[in-house]
Write a protein that holds these residues in place. Structure first.
Motif, PDB file in Angstrom:
ATOM      1  N   ALA A  13      24.139  11.799 -32.950  1.00 21.13           N
ATOM      2  CA  ALA A  13      22.907  12.044 -32.206  1.00 21.13           C
ATOM      3  C   ALA A  13      21.761  11.331 -32.919  1.00 21.13           C
ATOM      4  O   ALA A  13      21.851  11.006 -34.104  1.00 21.13           O
ATOM      5  CB  ALA A  13      22.626  13.539 -32.105  1.00 21.13           C
ATOM      6  N   TYR A  14      20.696  11.099 -32.170  1.00 23.68           N
ATOM      7  CA  TYR A  14      19.569  10.328 -32.689  1.00 23.68           C
ATOM      8  C   TYR A  14      18.251  11.024 -32.339  1.00 23.68           C
ATOM      9  O   TYR A  14      18.225  11.946 -31.519  1.00 23.68           O
ATOM     10  CB  TYR A  14      19.568   8.916 -32.087  1.00 23.68           C
ATOM     11  N   PRO A  15      17.138  10.569 -32.924  1.00 25.51           N
ATOM     12  CA  PRO A  15      15.842  11.087 -32.500  1.00 25.51           C
ATOM     13  C   PRO A  15      15.683  10.921 -30.991  1.00 25.51           C
ATOM     14  O   PRO A  15      16.024   9.879 -30.430  1.00 25.51           O
ATOM     15  CB  PRO A  15      14.852  10.195 -33.261  1.00 25.51           C
ATOM     16  N   GLY A  16      15.195  11.934 -30.341  1.00 28.52           N
ATOM     17  CA  GLY A  16      15.115  11.916 -28.880  1.00 28.52           C
ATOM     18  C   GLY A  16      16.174  12.792 -28.249  1.00 28.52           C
ATOM     19  O   GLY A  16      16.026  13.249 -27.113  1.00 28.52           O
ATOM     20  N   ASN A  17      17.267  13.040 -28.998  1.00 25.25           N
ATOM     21  CA  ASN A  17      18.324  13.917 -28.498  1.00 25.25           C
ATOM     22  C   ASN A  17      17.986  15.395 -28.678  1.00 25.25           C
ATOM     23  O   ASN A  17      18.706  16.260 -28.156  1.00 25.25           O
ATOM     24  CB  ASN A  17      19.649  13.643 -29.191  1.00 25.25           C
ATOM     25  N   SER A  18      16.934  15.701 -29.401  1.00 23.34           N
ATOM     26  CA  SER A  18      16.565  17.099 -29.590  1.00 23.34           C
ATOM     27  C   SER A  18      16.395  17.785 -28.242  1.00 23.34           C
ATOM     28  O   SER A  18      15.680  17.295 -27.367  1.00 23.34           O
ATOM     29  CB  SER A  18      15.250  17.193 -30.369  1.00 23.34           C
ATOM     30  N   GLY A  19      17.047  18.917 -28.073  1.00 20.49           N
ATOM     31  CA  GLY A  19      16.996  19.643 -26.811  1.00 20.49           C
ATOM     32  C   GLY A  19      18.095  19.284 -25.837  1.00 20.49           C
ATOM     33  O   GLY A  19      18.188  19.880 -24.759  1.00 20.49           O
ATOM     34  N   SER A  20      18.932  18.323 -26.199  1.00 19.16           N
ATOM     35  CA  SER A  20      20.015  17.898 -25.299  1.00 19.16           C
ATOM     36  C   SER A  20      21.045  19.000 -25.117  1.00 19.16           C
ATOM     37  O   SER A  20      21.372  19.716 -26.073  1.00 19.16           O
ATOM     38  CB  SER A  20      20.722  16.656 -25.857  1.00 19.16           C
ATOM     39  N   PRO A  21      21.601  19.126 -23.916  1.00 20.84           N
ATOM     40  CA  PRO A  21      22.674  20.093 -23.726  1.00 20.84           C
ATOM     41  C   PRO A  21      23.965  19.609 -24.366  1.00 20.84           C
ATOM     42  O   PRO A  21      24.341  18.432 -24.232  1.00 20.84           O
ATOM     43  CB  PRO A  21      22.811  20.159 -22.201  1.00 20.84           C
ATOM     44  N   VAL A  22      24.618  20.486 -25.078  1.00 15.43           N
ATOM     45  CA  VAL A  22      25.967  20.241 -25.598  1.00 15.43           C
ATOM     46  C   VAL A  22      26.892  21.048 -24.712  1.00 15.43           C
ATOM     47  O   VAL A  22      26.719  22.262 -24.575  1.00 15.43           O
ATOM     48  CB  VAL A  22      26.089  20.688 -27.066  1.00 15.43           C
ATOM     49  N   TYR A  23      27.864  20.396 -24.088  1.00 15.45           N
ATOM     50  CA  TYR A  23      28.650  21.104 -23.091  1.00 15.45           C
ATOM     51  C   TYR A  23      30.146  20.848 -23.213  1.00 15.45           C
ATOM     52  O   TYR A  23      30.591  19.850 -23.791  1.00 15.45           O
ATOM     53  CB  TYR A  23      28.167  20.765 -21.675  1.00 15.45           C
ATOM     54  N   ASP A  24      30.894  21.797 -22.681  1.00  9.35           N
ATOM     55  CA  ASP A  24      32.357  21.749 -22.695  1.00  9.35           C
ATOM     56  C   ASP A  24      32.810  20.560 -21.865  1.00  9.35           C
ATOM     57  O   ASP A  24      32.424  20.401 -20.706  1.00  9.35           O
ATOM     58  CB  ASP A  24      32.898  23.056 -22.108  1.00  9.35           C
ATOM     59  N   ALA A  25      33.646  19.713 -22.460  1.00  9.82           N
ATOM     60  CA  ALA A  25      34.074  18.486 -21.779  1.00  9.82           C
ATOM     61  C   ALA A  25      34.989  18.759 -20.600  1.00  9.82           C
ATOM     62  O   ALA A  25      35.188  17.877 -19.752  1.00  9.82           O
ATOM     63  CB  ALA A  25      34.775  17.560 -22.773  1.00  9.82           C
TER      64      ALA A  25
END
Length: 259
Positions: A198-210
């Motif tokens: 992950a990189y700056p800007g990914n903060s708040g991104s959903p992590v989800y079941d594939a």
């Protein structure tokens, strides 16, 4: 030399028993396409800034479609009403996304969470039940890495849930340490450690079941090997996400219906 003759039916059976990579890839494409519709950019409207509309991080729509979850540190900047600053949400892909005004209605500084309210309804993501998932679970992450540079083109990364571990690494809002946060470092809650980049800007991104697209966590920080300057050139591949039950608890406290 002994030659084996394999009948066509046997070949079909052997093919059916082999791992079907094509089918797996197809299912992931379907899951990503669904979740991407709920992923939004989170930013700031600042009429006097260098850029009037600034992308600060990622979020995702949930509940009835009028709520957005993100990290507290993405929206923690104090607004100046004198200059008509306000939070905004970007929806869509490319150079001309739709922009909606948003306001913070709930926040959990300890777990780096914030909920924004929109005056419109967008496509919402499905949230997992809240039970902690097992190590090794296949996960996906969709957001806007280096969004101010790369633009509003959601990127998806694939990895696994590496561990459920005590949350002892300060997040980006460590400059606002309170007595409660210091106590948290002494008595840490559990957080997901991810084997994913992950990189700056990914903060708040959903992590989800594939496998089903249910959001299991909210990404909020990465492990830095050699300081902040190394995060782009030499990422560690180790990231962290807040388990979804903390968002469910915050939503319940704010009287937000999810299921």
């Amino acid at each position: 030399m002994i030659k084996l003759k394999i009948e066509p039916l046997v070949l079909v059976l052997l093919w059916a028993l082999m791992p079907n990579a094509t089918l797996s890839a197809h299912s992931i494409v379907t899951v990503v396409a669904k979740v991407k519709q709920a992923v939004v950019g989170v930013g700031l409207h600042d009429p006097l800034g260098q850029h009037t509309q600034q992308l600060r991080g990622t979020g995702f729509v949930f509940g009835d479609g009028s709520f957005v979850a993100t990290n507290y540190h993405v929206v923690s900047q104090d607004l100046d009403p004198q200059y008509v600053q306000h939070h905004i949400v970007f929806s869509g892909i490319g150079a001309t996304p739709k922009v909606f005004k948003a306001r913070i209605i709930a926040q959990d500084i300890e777990h780096d969470l914030a909920i924004l309210k929109l005056d419109t309804v967008l496509r919402a993501a499905d949230l997992a039940s809240g039970a902690l998932l097992a190590d090794g679970t296949d996960i996906l992450l969709t957001g806007f890495p280096i969004g101010p540079v790369l633009g509003l083109y959601p990127a998806t990364h694939r990895g696994i849930l590496a561990a459920t571990t005590p949350d002892v690494i300060p997040s980006s809002n460590a400059d606002r340490l309170t007595s409660e946060m210091i106590n948290k470092l002494k008595n840490p809650s559990l957080i997901y450690q991810l084997d994913i980049t992950a990189y700056p800007g990914n903060s708040g991104s959903p992590v989800y079941d594939a496998t089903n697209g249910e959001v299991i966590g909210i990404l909020n920080k990465v492990f830095l090997k050699n300081g902040k300057e190394s995060v782009l050139q030499n990422p560690s591949g180790i990231s962290y996400a807040i388990p979804i039950h903390y968002l469910r608890a915050l939503a319940k406290k704010a009287h937000i219906a999810i299921d």
